[in-house]
Design a protein around this motif. Structure first.
Motif, PDB file in Angstrom:
ATOM      1  N   GLU A   1      10.648   0.851  -1.821  1.00  0.00           N
ATOM      2  CA  GLU A   1       9.315   0.614  -2.378  1.00  0.00           C
ATOM      3  C   GLU A   1       9.418   0.077  -3.801  1.00  0.00           C
TER       4      GLU A   1
ATOM      5  N   GLU B   1       6.906   4.380   6.890  1.00  0.00           N
ATOM      6  CA  GLU B   1       6.047   4.710   5.745  1.00  0.00           C
ATOM      7  C   GLU B   1       5.705   3.451   4.944  1.00  0.00           C
TER       8      GLU B   1
ATOM      9  N   LYS C   1       1.930   1.794   4.326  1.00  0.00           N
ATOM     10  CA  LYS C   1       1.424   1.466   2.995  1.00  0.00           C
ATOM     11  C   LYS C   1       1.055  -0.008   2.865  1.00  0.00           C
TER      12      LYS C   1
END
Length: 238
Positions: free
Chosen positions: A26, A63, A67
């Protein structure tokens, strides 16, 4: 009697291996070190890189997809691809930024202390090769074909490289943390040719200060630059 000091300790929270993988991927996407439409390595390769199980990698990828940072595509040219962050700004609202404004403002204030001092050190320590590299980043950011996503990518790289040129790993780590936290808010700010050229001019003046080995000028220029960002984002949110 237990000292009140111990009441300040934070509770231990369990952290999965997939969380560590998620944080690193991320951060790389938010800092635009992995660019939009760039394909992530297959799960098997990521598992080898992280020295983790494919299940942990799969959980982190899921995940990221939730997002809205990546997209999994099927077919002969399928795979996992990074999505443009600034193209997703319509999915976030000003209210979301406002809800976290206290923390964002503190980070921007922290930035106004850290980055000017990093620039001061960079003026004394930057190598000719590193100076040429950051100058190239700035010149690329001024091109008429430099779209919003590329502009944001070059801007992040420029600030990270100045921190790296300071020769102080703590400054570099601090700037990485700050930019990871504030980039989603900065991506909400308007972008047009006038804003692009104004940023280019501020960066160009800073490059001059670095080339002249003028630490005071570099620090003052960086302080003015980051203060303007704080002021603009404040007007945008408050």
């Amino acid at each position: 009697m237990v000292s009140p000091f111990f009441a300040q300790f934070k509770e231990v929270t369990p952290k999965r291996v997939s969380d560590f993988i998620l944080e690193q991927l991320e951060e790389a996407i938010i800092l635009k070190e992995v660019l939009p439409e760039e394909q992530l390595p297959p799960e098997r390769e990521l598992a080898t890189l992280f020295k983790a199980s494919r299940l942990a990698v799969r959980e982190a990828i899921a995940e990221l997809e939730q997002k809205g940072l990546i997209e999994r595509r099927l077919g002969a040219k399928g795979g996992t691809f990074v999505l443009p962050l600034t193209a997703k700004t319509h999915q976030r609202t000003i209210q979301q930024i406002a809800d976290n404004w206290t923390q964002t403002k503190e980070l921007l204030e922290y930035r106004s202390v850290i980055e000017p001092e990093a620039a001061r050190l960079a003026a004394a320590r930057i190598t000719p090769e590193h100076l040429a590299y950051v100058r190239d980043l700035v010149e690329k950011s001024s091109g008429e074909d430099c779209n919003r996503e590329m502009f944001r990518s070059l801007d992040v790289k420029f600030h990270l490289e100045i921190a790296r040129a300071s020769g102080n790993s703590f400054f570099e780590s601090a700037v990485r943390l700050i930019r990871t936290k504030i980039n989603p808010g900065l991506d909400l700010m308007p972008y047009n040719r006038e804003i692009q050229l104004a940023s280019y001019e501020q960066h160009r003046v800073l490059i001059e200060a670095l080339a002249e080995r003028d630490g005071d000028k570099a620090s003052k220029t960086m302080h003015m630059h980051v203060h303007k960002t704080l002021a603009k984002l404040s007007q945008f949110v408050e």
